[in-house]
Design a protein around this motif. Sequence first.
Motif, PDB file in Angstrom:
ATOM      1  N   ARG A  90      32.743 103.068  54.965  1.00  0.00           N
ATOM      2  CA  ARG A  90      32.200 104.202  55.722  1.00  0.00           C
ATOM      3  C   ARG A  90      31.314 103.587  56.801  1.00  0.00           C
ATOM      4  O   ARG A  90      30.215 103.098  56.523  1.00  0.00           O
ATOM      5  CB  ARG A  90      31.408 105.130  54.794  1.00  0.00           C
ATOM      6  CG  ARG A  90      32.271 105.811  53.739  1.00  0.00           C
ATOM      7  CD  ARG A  90      31.453 106.591  52.729  1.00  0.00           C
ATOM      8  NE  ARG A  90      30.566 105.699  51.966  1.00  0.00           N
ATOM      9  CZ  ARG A  90      30.950 104.963  50.920  1.00  0.00           C
ATOM     10  NH1 ARG A  90      32.217 105.013  50.526  1.00  0.00           N
ATOM     11  NH2 ARG A  90      30.093 104.192  50.289  1.00  0.00           N
ATOM     12  N   PHE A 143      32.260 112.370  55.873  1.00  0.00           N
ATOM     13  CA  PHE A 143      31.905 110.960  56.009  1.00  0.00           C
ATOM     14  C   PHE A 143      31.999 110.240  54.663  1.00  0.00           C
ATOM     15  O   PHE A 143      32.457 109.099  54.572  1.00  0.00           O
ATOM     16  CB  PHE A 143      30.497 110.827  56.584  1.00  0.00           C
ATOM     17  CG  PHE A 143      30.102 109.413  56.870  1.00  0.00           C
ATOM     18  CD1 PHE A 143      30.741 108.679  57.857  1.00  0.00           C
ATOM     19  CD2 PHE A 143      29.085 108.792  56.136  1.00  0.00           C
ATOM     20  CE1 PHE A 143      30.379 107.355  58.129  1.00  0.00           C
ATOM     21  CE2 PHE A 143      28.722 107.478  56.401  1.00  0.00           C
ATOM     22  CZ  PHE A 143      29.362 106.760  57.394  1.00  0.00           C
ATOM     23  N   GLY A 201      35.314 108.263  52.681  1.00  0.00           N
ATOM     24  CA  GLY A 201      35.813 106.897  52.807  1.00  0.00           C
ATOM     25  C   GLY A 201      35.698 106.128  51.508  1.00  0.00           C
ATOM     26  O   GLY A 201      34.643 106.136  50.870  1.00  0.00           O
ATOM     27  N   ARG A 202      36.782 105.461  51.093  1.00  0.00           N
ATOM     28  CA  ARG A 202      36.748 104.664  49.863  1.00  0.00           C
ATOM     29  C   ARG A 202      37.982 103.785  49.731  1.00  0.00           C
ATOM     30  O   ARG A 202      39.067 104.135  50.208  1.00  0.00           O
ATOM     31  CB  ARG A 202      36.653 105.562  48.622  1.00  0.00           C
ATOM     32  CG  ARG A 202      37.882 106.426  48.368  1.00  0.00           C
ATOM     33  CD  ARG A 202      37.576 107.558  47.409  1.00  0.00           C
ATOM     34  NE  ARG A 202      36.572 108.446  47.981  1.00  0.00           N
ATOM     35  CZ  ARG A 202      36.049 109.496  47.337  1.00  0.00           C
ATOM     36  NH1 ARG A 202      36.434 109.767  46.111  1.00  0.00           N
ATOM     37  NH2 ARG A 202      35.152 110.258  47.921  1.00  0.00           N
ATOM     38  N   THR A 226      39.394 104.677  55.294  1.00  0.00           N
ATOM     39  CA  THR A 226      38.249 104.114  56.008  1.00  0.00           C
ATOM     40  C   THR A 226      37.768 105.143  57.025  1.00  0.00           C
ATOM     41  O   THR A 226      38.565 105.662  57.808  1.00  0.00           O
ATOM     42  CB  THR A 226      38.655 102.825  56.744  1.00  0.00           C
ATOM     43  OG1 THR A 226      39.253 101.916  55.813  1.00  0.00           O
ATOM     44  CG2 THR A 226      37.460 102.175  57.405  1.00  0.00           C
ATOM     45  N   VAL A 227      36.493 105.455  57.005  1.00  0.00           N
ATOM     46  CA  VAL A 227      35.925 106.428  57.953  1.00  0.00           C
ATOM     47  C   VAL A 227      35.015 105.691  58.925  1.00  0.00           C
ATOM     48  O   VAL A 227      34.065 105.022  58.508  1.00  0.00           O
ATOM     49  CB  VAL A 227      35.148 107.535  57.220  1.00  0.00           C
ATOM     50  CG1 VAL A 227      34.556 108.518  58.243  1.00  0.00           C
ATOM     51  CG2 VAL A 227      36.037 108.275  56.240  1.00  0.00           C
ATOM     52  N   THR A 247      24.703 106.786  52.792  1.00  0.00           N
ATOM     53  CA  THR A 247      26.066 106.705  52.255  1.00  0.00           C
ATOM     54  C   THR A 247      26.943 105.719  53.011  1.00  0.00           C
ATOM     55  O   THR A 247      28.044 105.416  52.563  1.00  0.00           O
ATOM     56  CB  THR A 247      26.742 108.096  52.298  1.00  0.00           C
ATOM     57  OG1 THR A 247      26.774 108.564  53.648  1.00  0.00           O
ATOM     58  CG2 THR A 247      25.992 109.089  51.443  1.00  0.00           C
ATOM     59  N   GLU A 248      26.476 105.183  54.143  1.00  0.00           N
ATOM     60  CA  GLU A 248      27.310 104.237  54.895  1.00  0.00           C
ATOM     61  C   GLU A 248      27.209 102.854  54.268  1.00  0.00           C
ATOM     62  O   GLU A 248      26.221 102.510  53.626  1.00  0.00           O
ATOM     63  CB  GLU A 248      26.897 104.190  56.374  1.00  0.00           C
ATOM     64  CG  GLU A 248      25.779 103.230  56.711  1.00  0.00           C
ATOM     65  CD  GLU A 248      24.389 103.782  56.418  1.00  0.00           C
ATOM     66  OE1 GLU A 248      23.403 103.132  56.788  1.00  0.00           O
ATOM     67  OE2 GLU A 248      24.299 104.878  55.817  1.00  0.00           O
TER      68      GLU A 248
END
Length: 412
Positions: A197, A309, A312-313, A324-325, A346-347
């Motif tokens: 992310r 957002f 992503g994982r 992928t974000v 969270t990024e």
Amino acid sequence: MSREELQNSHLAELHELAAKADVPKFRLLSRDELIDALDGDSEASASAPKRRRRRRRGGRGSEDAKAPEDDAADERSDDTEEKSGVLDLLSQGHGFLRLGGLEPAEGDVYVSASQVKRCELRAGDEVTGPVRSPRRGERHPALVRIETVNGVEASESREASFEELTAITPHRRIPISSDDVLVRATELLTPLAYGQRVLVRAQPRSGRTTLLRGLVKAISAADDAPGIVVLLVDERPEEVTAWRREAPDVEIAAATADLEAPDQVRHAELALARAKRRAERGEDVVFIVDSLTRLGVAQRDPGAVKPLFGAGRETEEDGSGSLTVIATVLTGTDDGNEVAEAVETTENATIALDPKLAAAGVVPALDVSGTAVSGEEALRDESELAEVRSLRAVLGELDPEAAAASLRERLA
């Protein structure tokens, strides 16, 4: 269903509801009569047989014999054409195949709620099957039957949903092939990996569009390139045209500035659903969003962007892919700062652009101090990791322009 929902339903769905409600000879009722009958208007439904009796006295009794008694007969009576599109599900349970990308367009195909339920369809599925033309009282072509879902026969069992997949730490580098200094500097300081992310912090006119387009080209040009979905929120129509010309092979979802905020949100939700469906089928997908800030404004809640957002994982299961974000936030404004605060925990990678360097034409216009990545040990070998840490220490002692010049020299 409410009367408003009935009025917005396709004729085929009204027929399904009428069959369940045991409405007499419902196939001979007009659309308005069907709605009246389903809405409980007994007087309207009682008057319909009288009109039908008058037609029979007029010498048209053969119409009753020709009326199809089931969907199979209904299907056989029409010429069909096979079409494929991405499923956009509505709250009423039915949906439409979007044929012109991910945005609504003329000729989109109606998919009944029973078809959705029978084949366990999900928003974002790519569905293929024969389609018939709209009949009297219908607004849209209709899907006759579902033949494939995401390239697989519809009879086969569905794979696990994206939310059921096990998330693990990103550990596979995304291959980058580019001569662009900004892209190469970004990849040097912040290596991209499947399942990350990535938050791109950018003030207006700091070069975020240049960076995103450069990343799209670099990822697309590499061997074994992942799939790419680009979501543009509240963007000017001419910018969308430029994106499509710059990246013709990329799936682009455009929630343009001329749309109402709820429609922009629906476009974003469908784009994310499409990316998830592709990952479920084993594809590595890069989902690029410009911007989270404008999406938060459309949703009237900065925190509402977190599910997008946070999707992503990297996944663990055999046969599944990754999502992928890479998303921008427009810092330096109240809206942008609030959205950045909502997702900043969270990024697992951050790219920061420097607006002063961009305004001065300095390349690469990166804020080295604000660019970082977590879990770097899983992405680099020991020697590369040591060299990059040494480089960061040197660049951190320089002013932004000197750091950019040093980076540029090393890449050259």
